[in-house]
Motif scaffolding. Structure first.
Motif, PDB file in Angstrom:
ATOM      1  N   ALA A  51       0.854  -1.187   0.000  1.00  0.00           N
ATOM      2  CA  ALA A  51       0.000   0.000   0.000  1.00  0.00           C
ATOM      3  C   ALA A  51       0.893   1.242   0.000  1.00  0.00           C
ATOM      4  CB  ALA A  51      -0.901  -0.008   1.223  1.00  0.00           C
ATOM      5  N   GLU A  52       0.436   2.313  -0.634  1.00  0.00           N
ATOM      6  CA  GLU A  52       1.265   3.508  -0.798  1.00  0.00           C
ATOM      7  C   GLU A  52       1.821   4.030   0.524  1.00  0.00           C
ATOM      8  OE1 GLU A  52      -0.871   6.535  -2.878  1.00  0.00           O
ATOM      9  OE2 GLU A  52      -0.064   5.940  -4.830  1.00  0.00           O
ATOM     10  N   GLU A  53       0.955   4.062   1.556  1.00  0.00           N
ATOM     11  CA  GLU A  53       1.384   4.608   2.840  1.00  0.00           C
ATOM     12  C   GLU A  53       2.489   3.756   3.460  1.00  0.00           C
ATOM     13  OE1 GLU A  53      -1.689   4.100   1.938  1.00  0.00           O
ATOM     14  OE2 GLU A  53      -2.515   6.133   1.803  1.00  0.00           O
ATOM     15  N   ARG A  54       2.331   2.427   3.354  1.00  0.00           N
ATOM     16  CA  ARG A  54       3.370   1.574   3.928  1.00  0.00           C
ATOM     17  C   ARG A  54       4.638   1.633   3.091  1.00  0.00           C
ATOM     18  NH1 ARG A  54       4.510  -4.765   5.000  1.00  0.00           N
ATOM     19  NH2 ARG A  54       5.986  -4.363   6.684  1.00  0.00           N
TER      20      ARG A  54
ATOM     21  N   ALA B 259      17.227   4.508  -0.746  1.00  0.00           N
ATOM     22  CA  ALA B 259      15.881   4.976  -1.099  1.00  0.00           C
ATOM     23  C   ALA B 259      15.930   5.843  -2.355  1.00  0.00           C
ATOM     24  CB  ALA B 259      15.281   5.765   0.065  1.00  0.00           C
ATOM     25  N   ALA B 260      16.951   6.678  -2.463  1.00  0.00           N
ATOM     26  CA  ALA B 260      17.083   7.537  -3.643  1.00  0.00           C
ATOM     27  C   ALA B 260      17.333   6.697  -4.897  1.00  0.00           C
ATOM     28  CB  ALA B 260      18.215   8.541  -3.440  1.00  0.00           C
ATOM     29  N   ASP B 261      18.173   5.668  -4.775  1.00  0.00           N
ATOM     30  CA  ASP B 261      18.449   4.795  -5.923  1.00  0.00           C
ATOM     31  C   ASP B 261      17.171   4.118  -6.401  1.00  0.00           C
ATOM     32  OD1 ASP B 261      21.116   5.420  -5.896  1.00  0.00           O
ATOM     33  OD2 ASP B 261      21.735   3.631  -4.794  1.00  0.00           O
ATOM     34  N   LEU B 262      16.345   3.672  -5.453  1.00  0.00           N
ATOM     35  CA  LEU B 262      15.094   2.997  -5.808  1.00  0.00           C
ATOM     36  C   LEU B 262      14.111   3.974  -6.443  1.00  0.00           C
ATOM     37  CD1 LEU B 262      13.114   0.695  -5.898  1.00  0.00           C
ATOM     38  CD2 LEU B 262      12.762   0.919  -3.432  1.00  0.00           C
ATOM     39  N   LEU B 263      13.944   5.143  -5.840  1.00  0.00           N
ATOM     40  CA  LEU B 263      13.009   6.129  -6.372  1.00  0.00           C
ATOM     41  C   LEU B 263      13.436   6.626  -7.758  1.00  0.00           C
ATOM     42  CD1 LEU B 263      12.256   8.235  -3.167  1.00  0.00           C
ATOM     43  CD2 LEU B 263      10.639   6.820  -4.448  1.00  0.00           C
ATOM     44  N   ALA B 264      14.741   6.658  -8.004  1.00  0.00           N
ATOM     45  CA  ALA B 264      15.243   7.132  -9.293  1.00  0.00           C
ATOM     46  C   ALA B 264      14.821   6.213 -10.437  1.00  0.00           C
ATOM     47  CB  ALA B 264      16.761   7.253  -9.258  1.00  0.00           C
TER      48      ALA B 264
ATOM     49  N   ARG C 225       4.879  11.123  -5.831  1.00  0.00           N
ATOM     50  CA  ARG C 225       3.842  10.694  -4.901  1.00  0.00           C
ATOM     51  C   ARG C 225       4.453  10.136  -3.628  1.00  0.00           C
ATOM     52  NH1 ARG C 225      -0.652  11.375  -2.227  1.00  0.00           N
ATOM     53  NH2 ARG C 225      -1.770   9.441  -1.738  1.00  0.00           N
ATOM     54  N   PHE C 226       5.476   9.294  -3.756  1.00  0.00           N
ATOM     55  CA  PHE C 226       6.104   8.718  -2.570  1.00  0.00           C
ATOM     56  C   PHE C 226       6.813   9.795  -1.747  1.00  0.00           C
ATOM     57  CE2 PHE C 226       6.137   4.484  -4.877  1.00  0.00           C
ATOM     58  CZ  PHE C 226       5.223   3.892  -4.011  1.00  0.00           C
TER      59      PHE C 226
ATOM     60  N   MET D 199       6.134  10.739   2.293  1.00  0.00           N
ATOM     61  CA  MET D 199       7.181  10.629   3.310  1.00  0.00           C
ATOM     62  C   MET D 199       7.183  11.859   4.214  1.00  0.00           C
ATOM     63  SD  MET D 199      10.244   9.098   0.888  1.00  0.00           S
ATOM     64  CE  MET D 199      11.500   9.059   2.179  1.00  0.00           C
ATOM     65  N   GLU D 200       7.631  11.669   5.457  1.00  0.00           N
ATOM     66  CA  GLU D 200       7.764  12.799   6.371  1.00  0.00           C
ATOM     67  C   GLU D 200       8.820  13.754   5.816  1.00  0.00           C
ATOM     68  OE1 GLU D 200       6.016  13.503   9.017  1.00  0.00           O
ATOM     69  OE2 GLU D 200       4.794  11.673   8.871  1.00  0.00           O
ATOM     70  N   PRO D 201       8.587  15.077   5.928  1.00  0.00           N
ATOM     71  CA  PRO D 201       9.517  16.056   5.338  1.00  0.00           C
ATOM     72  C   PRO D 201      10.965  15.857   5.757  1.00  0.00           C
ATOM     73  CG  PRO D 201       7.513  17.139   6.060  1.00  0.00           C
ATOM     74  CD  PRO D 201       7.423  15.725   6.555  1.00  0.00           C
ATOM     75  N   GLU D 202      11.198  15.552   7.053  1.00  0.00           N
ATOM     76  CA  GLU D 202      12.585  15.394   7.501  1.00  0.00           C
ATOM     77  C   GLU D 202      13.233  14.129   6.938  1.00  0.00           C
ATOM     78  OE1 GLU D 202       9.930  13.878  10.918  1.00  0.00           O
ATOM     79  OE2 GLU D 202       9.937  15.493   9.421  1.00  0.00           O
ATOM     80  N   GLU D 203      12.402  13.164   6.519  1.00  0.00           N
ATOM     81  CA  GLU D 203      12.928  11.930   5.917  1.00  0.00           C
ATOM     82  C   GLU D 203      13.114  12.089   4.412  1.00  0.00           C
ATOM     83  OE1 GLU D 203      13.942   9.475   7.592  1.00  0.00           O
ATOM     84  OE2 GLU D 203      13.028   9.770   9.561  1.00  0.00           O
ATOM     85  N   SER D 204      12.236  12.840   3.778  1.00  0.00           N
ATOM     86  CA  SER D 204      12.329  12.994   2.326  1.00  0.00           C
ATOM     87  C   SER D 204      13.383  14.019   1.910  1.00  0.00           C
ATOM     88  CB  SER D 204      10.969  13.409   1.747  1.00  0.00           C
ATOM     89  OG  SER D 204      10.580  14.687   2.216  1.00  0.00           O
TER      90      SER D 204
END
Length: 435
Positions: free
Chosen positions: A231-234, A247-252, A261-262, A266-271
């Protein structure tokens, strides 16, 4: 084969495997059984061995000469070195039977499979003769004790046919208990070999931190598949739990709309650190770096620095170096002063300030340094970790040697390994024992 009356799968999983001359081959990761249409115990076709290169291969039971409490030994002979692939009539004992739901034959009593025991026959075959089961209860209550475990013959348990295992929804408690004894990379290899439905069940049962560690070790296509299943939230929570560079490699690799969207979820301090990394090409120092190295101010003590690198959650490569900067210590930091190598810290008095041990002569990488330049940098200075600094002398992050190797190796290195077993175990083009 050495005389053994019964071997349970949970005891066998993880045992080291040795060749006929005592050479280390790998570890047992699963048993492969051939399911039958009748109620007779399935025959054990062989074991899944994870080589030192992480490739998993099938070894027929006829090649196993002894099973001891501490090791499995193989005979001289041929073993197919192709990567193991499960066939339609086969079941993975650890991967699929553990936590499977069934009923006692001739009754409606529902049970869960906890373990499975194989026994030898007079024809040198091994069969899955026993099942360790625990009765399932529909009554829930605080303080309620679990039902005792029973060991029953295979014929006394129904609902474990191939169709049953393929169609039912399973739990994953026993499998997760086994995973607790394994490294994330080994768990990832196990998860990757599971049927898709079972893989999703395991992902559903894992906590976010554990699943994030496993996803980091999966090949790119498997990472994207699991992320799309969640699910998107998880999925966003999992991305937050991953190392920012992973995480950046995966999102890229995702479509721009999905990536955005992801990042929004994500929480601002995490993203924020992930967004910074996404600005750089993946084959540059900026794209390779992690934005979370150990950063201390010059007036921190050696004792404080050692306490930071003792953190068990800190990757080994990052623990090899402390970065000394002016405040703020969050990346991008204040002015970069230099680095302190962990070996230097071990030689200094605990009360001494890190400023007295700082290496100011080590050049820093620029974020736009190419992969080739980063590789030469690591080779020239014999490093496992190096600073990435911008034109204004702010520390942006650190590149570690494992991330460099990950980009230098072929894209499918997690799937194929780097070399095959050598010695008396040779390549065989047929697997007659699975026929």
């Amino acid at each position: 084969m050495a005389a053994v009356n019964r071997v349970f799968a949970a005891q066998l999983a993880g045992l080291p495997v040795f060749g006929p001359d005592g050479e280390s081959i790998g570890k047992v990761r699963d048993l492969v059984a051939g399911l039958r249409l009748d109620q007779q115990p399935p025959r054990i076709l062989g074991i899944v061995v994870e080589l030192t290169t992480r490739r998993r291969v099938f070894v027929p039971m006829l090649r196993v000469t002894s099973i001891e409490p501490s090791a499995v030994t193989l005979a001289t002979g041929s073993v197919n070195m192709r990567r193991f692939h499960q066939r339609p009539n086969e079941v993975l004992v650890v991967g699929q039977l553990f936590d499977a739901y069934a009923t006692l034959t001739g009754s409606d009593t529902r049970v869960t499979v906890v373990d499975a025991g194989m026994e030898p026959t007079r024809t040198r075959d091994w069969v899955l003769a026993k099942l360790a089961i625990r009765e399932r209860s529909s009554r829930l209550g605080l303080g309620r004790r679990r039902a005792p475990m029973q060991v029953l013959p295979w014929s006394e348990v129904s609902g474990l046919g191939l169709t049953d295992l393929t169609g039912q929804t399973q739990g994953a408690a026993q499998l997760l208990m086994l995973f607790d004894t394994m490294r994330a990379a080994d768990v990832a290899a196990t998860v990757r070999d599971l049927p898709l439905k079972r893989r999703h069940e395991v992902a559903d049962a894992m906590d976010d931190e554990h699943l994030a560690d496993v996803i980091e070790e999966l090949p790119e296509d498997d990472q994207k598949e699991l992320l799309s299943y969640l699910a998107e939230e998880r999925a966003a929570d999992i991305l937050e739990a991953m190392n920012p560079d992973d995480a950046a490699d995966l999102l890229a690799e995702l479509a721009p709309a999905e990536q955005s969207r992801f990042l929004e979820l994500m929480e601002p301090e995490e993203s924020a650190p992930v967004k910074r990394l996404l600005k750089y090409s993946s084959d540059t120092a900026g794209g390779l770096m992690t934005p979370e190295p150990v950063v201390l101010t010059p007036d921190a003590t050696v004792a404080e620095a050692l306490a930071h690198i003792r953190n068990a959650d800190l990757p080994v490569a990052l623990a090899s170096m402390v970065f000394v900067c002016r405040p703020p210590t969050e990346t991008p930091t204040g002015r970069f002063v230099g680095v302190v190598h962990f070996q230097r810290l071990l030689r200094e008095p605990p009360a001494e300030m890190v400023a007295s041990a700082v290496d100011t002569q080590l050049p820093a990488l620029r974020p736009n340094a190419t992969l080739s330049e980063v590789t030469r940098y690591f080779a020239a200075y014999n490093l496992t970790c190096g600073p990435v600094v911008d034109a204004e002398d702010h520390l942006l992050g650190a590149v570690t040697v494992d991330d460099v190797l990950d980009h230098l190796l072929p894209e499918d290195w997690r799937e194929t390994g780097l070399h095959d077993i050598t010695g008396d175990i040779t390549i065989d083009t047929e697997e007659a024992e699975r026929a």
